[in-house]
Design a protein around this motif. Structure first.
Motif, PDB file in Angstrom:
ATOM      1  N   UNK A 235       0.821  -1.208   0.000  1.00 27.30           N
ATOM      2  CA  UNK A 235       0.000   0.000   0.000  1.00 27.30           C
ATOM      3  C   UNK A 235       0.855   1.257   0.000  1.00 27.30           C
ATOM      4  N   UNK A 236       2.119   1.131   0.361  1.00 27.58           N
ATOM      5  CA  UNK A 236       3.033   2.279   0.324  1.00 27.58           C
ATOM      6  C   UNK A 236       3.160   2.819  -1.093  1.00 27.58           C
ATOM      7  N   UNK A 237       3.129   1.936  -2.091  1.00 30.12           N
ATOM      8  CA  UNK A 237       3.212   2.376  -3.485  1.00 30.12           C
ATOM      9  C   UNK A 237       1.997   3.222  -3.857  1.00 30.12           C
ATOM     10  N   UNK A 238       0.832   2.855  -3.344  1.00 30.87           N
ATOM     11  CA  UNK A 238      -0.386   3.601  -3.638  1.00 30.87           C
ATOM     12  C   UNK A 238      -0.328   4.977  -2.981  1.00 30.87           C
ATOM     13  N   UNK A 239       0.097   5.013  -1.720  1.00 31.10           N
ATOM     14  CA  UNK A 239       0.218   6.300  -1.034  1.00 31.10           C
ATOM     15  C   UNK A 239       1.252   7.189  -1.725  1.00 31.10           C
ATOM     16  N   UNK A 240       2.349   6.599  -2.158  1.00 33.27           N
ATOM     17  CA  UNK A 240       3.366   7.380  -2.853  1.00 33.27           C
ATOM     18  C   UNK A 240       2.827   8.011  -4.131  1.00 33.27           C
ATOM     19  N   UNK A 241       2.005   7.248  -4.851  1.00 27.98           N
ATOM     20  CA  UNK A 241       1.386   7.813  -6.052  1.00 27.98           C
ATOM     21  C   UNK A 241       0.423   8.930  -5.686  1.00 27.98           C
ATOM     22  N   UNK A 242      -0.439   8.697  -4.699  1.00 22.75           N
ATOM     23  CA  UNK A 242      -1.471   9.688  -4.394  1.00 22.75           C
ATOM     24  C   UNK A 242      -0.868  11.018  -3.955  1.00 22.75           C
ATOM     25  N   UNK A 243       0.182  10.997  -3.160  1.00 26.75           N
ATOM     26  CA  UNK A 243       0.738  12.264  -2.682  1.00 26.75           C
ATOM     27  C   UNK A 243       1.361  13.057  -3.825  1.00 26.75           C
ATOM     28  N   UNK A 244       2.004  12.378  -4.768  1.00 22.50           N
ATOM     29  CA  UNK A 244       2.550  13.079  -5.935  1.00 22.50           C
ATOM     30  C   UNK A 244       1.430  13.666  -6.784  1.00 22.50           C
ATOM     31  N   UNK A 245       0.375  12.895  -6.978  1.00 24.09           N
ATOM     32  CA  UNK A 245      -0.784  13.322  -7.772  1.00 24.09           C
ATOM     33  C   UNK A 245      -1.465  14.530  -7.134  1.00 24.09           C
ATOM     34  N   UNK A 246      -1.692  14.480  -5.818  1.00 27.92           N
ATOM     35  CA  UNK A 246      -2.351  15.597  -5.137  1.00 27.92           C
ATOM     36  C   UNK A 246      -1.489  16.852  -5.158  1.00 27.92           C
ATOM     37  N   UNK A 247      -0.183  16.698  -4.997  1.00 24.84           N
ATOM     38  CA  UNK A 247       0.704  17.863  -5.058  1.00 24.84           C
ATOM     39  C   UNK A 247       0.606  18.527  -6.429  1.00 24.84           C
ATOM     40  N   UNK A 248       0.530  17.720  -7.482  1.00 24.24           N
ATOM     41  CA  UNK A 248       0.371  18.261  -8.836  1.00 24.24           C
ATOM     42  C   UNK A 248      -0.956  18.999  -8.981  1.00 24.24           C
ATOM     43  N   UNK A 249      -2.037  18.396  -8.499  1.00 23.66           N
ATOM     44  CA  UNK A 249      -3.364  19.006  -8.617  1.00 23.66           C
ATOM     45  C   UNK A 249      -3.397  20.351  -7.897  1.00 23.66           C
ATOM     46  N   UNK A 250      -2.902  20.394  -6.667  1.00 20.88           N
ATOM     47  CA  UNK A 250      -2.949  21.641  -5.893  1.00 20.88           C
ATOM     48  C   UNK A 250      -2.013  22.696  -6.477  1.00 20.88           C
ATOM     49  N   UNK A 251      -0.927  22.263  -7.090  1.00 25.74           N
ATOM     50  CA  UNK A 251      -0.042  23.225  -7.759  1.00 25.74           C
ATOM     51  C   UNK A 251      -0.758  23.887  -8.931  1.00 25.74           C
ATOM     52  N   UNK A 252      -1.509  23.108  -9.705  1.00 25.33           N
ATOM     53  CA  UNK A 252      -2.257  23.674 -10.823  1.00 25.33           C
ATOM     54  C   UNK A 252      -3.353  24.623 -10.341  1.00 25.33           C
ATOM     55  N   UNK A 253      -4.038  24.251  -9.270  1.00 33.84           N
ATOM     56  CA  UNK A 253      -5.066  25.136  -8.706  1.00 33.84           C
ATOM     57  C   UNK A 253      -4.433  26.434  -8.227  1.00 33.84           C
ATOM     58  N   UNK A 254      -3.291  26.335  -7.558  1.00 31.03           N
ATOM     59  CA  UNK A 254      -2.605  27.533  -7.068  1.00 31.03           C
ATOM     60  C   UNK A 254      -2.190  28.438  -8.221  1.00 31.03           C
ATOM     61  N   UNK A 255      -1.675  27.857  -9.300  1.00 30.14           N
ATOM     62  CA  UNK A 255      -1.242  28.654 -10.457  1.00 30.14           C
ATOM     63  C   UNK A 255      -2.390  29.480 -11.025  1.00 30.14           C
ATOM     64  N   UNK A 256      -3.563  28.896 -11.088  1.00 36.02           N
ATOM     65  CA  UNK A 256      -4.669  29.547 -11.777  1.00 36.02           C
ATOM     66  C   UNK A 256      -5.615  30.324 -10.870  1.00 36.02           C
ATOM     67  N   UNK A 257      -5.705  29.954  -9.592  1.00 33.95           N
ATOM     68  CA  UNK A 257      -6.769  30.527  -8.772  1.00 33.95           C
ATOM     69  C   UNK A 257      -6.340  31.016  -7.383  1.00 33.95           C
TER      70      UNK A 257
END
Length: 435
Positions: A235-257
Motif C-alpha cells: 500500500x506504500x506504493x499507492x500512497x506514494x502515487x497519491x501524494x505526488x498526484x495531489x501535489x500536482x493538482x494543488x499546484x495547478x489550482x494555485x497557479x490559476x486561482x
C-alpha cells in the motif's frame, strides 16, 4: 450579433460592442441611469443620459428588475473614475431577453436549505461560480497527471446486481422483473480492469450511499475519484502515487486561482511537500491519548473529532496539512483488503486526512483467489452474489491497490466551506431530491 465577454471590454475601447448578461444593480438617478451588468466573466457599468421627457430607452432601463437577462449594445469608453475596470458602456440599444420577477426569493444571507431550493439563483453569484471553476481546474489537473502516467479512464456501470462495498447503505431499484442496486463504488470493476491487464485506471463518476446522515460532509450521491494500480509491492506504493498526484493538482489550482481563492474565501492554497507524514492507526490513537484526548477503542476507526485532533497534532509536529493513517484492523475494513503476513489482524490500508477531514480510503487488495475467498467467508460475506467478482482472480491477477477520493470534500477543505452542499452543483441527501 457578436457577443463580447465583459472581461474583454478593455480590448474594445472606442468600439461599439454588445454584452449579454444579468442586471446586477440599477441606479436610476436624476440625470443619469447606471446599469451594472454581470456575465460569467465579470461586471460592467453601462450608462445612459436621462432625457426630458424620458426616451423609450430611458423608460426601458427604468423598468428593469434585478437579475433580468438583457442584451446591451453601446460604445466602450475609458474613464478612470469608474471602479469597474476604468471602463463604461454608453448604452445605445437595450433588449430585455427575460424580465425577472421584482422580488427575489433568496439573498446571499439566506439559510443554506433555502438557497438550495433556488440553487440556480444562488449559483449566479461570482463566488459560487469560482467553486466550479476551481473544480474544473482540479479535474483537468488530475487527468493531466494520470495521462502522463499512462492511465486509462473507465466508465463503470452504476446498476449492479449486488453490493460493491457492504450490504448496508444500498439503494435498491426496480430493474425489469428483478431488483438492482445503485453502485456504492466502482471498486469491483476497477479491480476487474487490473485482471484484464489495463495496468493503471481511473474514474471520476457518481456513487450512491443510502446513508441517513445529515452531517456537513455526507450525501447520498456524490462524485467519487477512483484509482487502481497494478504491480505494486504494498500500500506504500499507492500512497506514494497519491501524494505526488495531489501535489500536482494543488499546484495547478494555485497557479490559476490562488489569488481569487484568497480574496474570495480567505483561504491560502498551500502546495504540499512530499512525502506526506504517515502514522499507523495504533500510533495515532497513542498520540491522541498523550494529548489527553479520548481516542476510539483499538478495534474502531477514528471518529471526526479524533481526525481533527490528529490533523492538528501532525500540523504542529510536522508542519504538514496532510497525514496518512495506515494499518487498520480487519474489523473496520472490507474483506478484499490485503492483510499483513506478520500481523493478519491488520490490513495494508490507509486513510488520507486533510485539515481534519478524511479525503481518501485506500489499500492494497487481496489478489490471490483462495485467500480472498477465505477472507470473505471469515467476514460472513455471502459469496454467491459476488462470485463473478471472485472469478476475476482465478486466472492470474497482478498485485494491485488503489483508492477512492471524495471530490466535494477536497473542494470543501480547499475553499474553506462549511458543508459539502455548498460545493455540490445539486446536492442529494435523505430529504433532498429537488431541484
Amino acid at each position: 450579433m457578436t457577443r463580447t465577454p465583459i472581461a474583454e471590454l478593455a480590448d474594445h475601447v472606442s468600439e461599439r460592442v454588445t454584452i449579454r448578461g444579468w442586471v446586477n444593480a440599477l441606479r436610476d438617478q436624476k440625470r443619469m441611469q447606471f446599469l451594472i451588468v454581470r456575465d460569467e466573466t465579470g461586471l460592467a457599468q453601462a450608462v445612459l443620459d436621462k432625457r426630458e421627457p424620458s426616451s423609450e430607452l430611458n423608460e426601458a432601463v427604468s423598468a428593469l428588475t434585478a437579475e433580468s437577462a438583457v442584451t446591451v449594445t453601446g460604445t466602450v469608453v475609458a474613464d478612470e473614475r469608474v471602479k469597474l475596470g476604468g471602463l463604461e458602456l454608453r448604452i445605445e440599444e437595450l433588449r430585455v431577453d427575460s424580465l425577472a420577477d421584482p422580488e427575489l426569493p433568496i439573498t446571499p444571507e439566506s439559510a443554506l436549505d433555502k438557497r438550495i431550493d433556488w440553487r440556480y439563483l444562488d449559483l449566479r453569484r461570482p463566488d459560487r461560480r469560482l467553486i466550479f471553476e476551481v473544480q474544473t481546474t482540479a479535474e483537468h489537473a488530475m487527468r493531466e497527471f494520470w495521462r502522463e502516467q499512462r492511465f486509462i479512464e473507465l466508465h463503470s456501470p452504476k446498476f449492479m446486481g449486488s453490493a460493491s462495498e457492504s450490504g448496508a447503505e444500498l439503494f435498491r431499484v426496480d430493474y425489469f422483473d428483478t431488483s438492482a442496486y445503485l453502485a456504492q463504488s466502482p471498486q469491483f470493476y476497477k479491480q476487474m480492469a487490473m485482471a484484464a491487464g489495463f495496468g493503471r485506471v481511473f474514474e471520476i463518476g457518481p456513487v450512491f450511499r443510502a446513508n441517513p446522515s445529515f452531517t456537513s460532509r455526507h450525501d447520498t450521491e456524490f462524485t467519487s475519484v477512483d484509482v487502481e494500480i497494478s504491480w505494486i509491492d504494498s500500500h506504500e506504493d499507492v500512497m506514494g502515487f497519491e501524494e505526488q498526484w495531489l501535489a500536482h493538482v494543488l499546484a495547478r489550482v494555485a497557479e490559476q486561482h490562488a489569488d481569487q481563492i484568497e480574496s474570495t474565501f480567505g483561504q491560502q492554497v498551500n502546495v504540499p511537500t512530499v512525502p506526506f507524514p504517515r502514522v499507523t492507526l495504533a500510533e495515532a490513537k497513542q498520540l491522541l491519548s498523550e494529548q489527553g484526548l479520548q481516542a476510539p477503542p483499538p478495534e474502531l476507526d477514528l471518529d471526526p473529532p479524533s481526525e481533527r485532533a490528529l490533523s492538528a497534532i501532525v500540523q504542529e509536529r510536522h508542519g504538514h496539512e496532510f497525514a496518512f493513517v495506515t494499518d487498520y484492523p480487519t474489523a473496520v475494513r472490507p474483506f478484499y483488503h490485503m492483510r499483513h503476513a506478520s500481523e493478519p489482524g491488520l490490513t495494508k490500508s490507509f486513510d488520507l486526512l486533510w485539515r481534519g477531514i478524511e479525503l481518501t480510503t485506500g489499500a492494497q487488495r487481496e489478489h490471490r483467489y483462495d485467500q480472498l475467498l477465505a477472507q470473505a467467508q471469515e467476514k460472513g460475506v455471502d459469496v454467491g452474489p459476488i462470485q463473478y467478482y471472485l472469478d476475476f482472480f482465478r486466472y492470474g491477477a497482478p498485485p494491485h491497490g488503489g483508492f477512492g477520493f471524495g471530490l466535494t470534500r477536497l473542494l470543501m477543505q480547499l475553499l474553506g466551506q462549511d458543508n459539502v452542499r455548498e460545493v455540490t452543483f445539486l446536492y442529494r441527501g435523505p430529504n433532498r431530491l429537488t431541484p
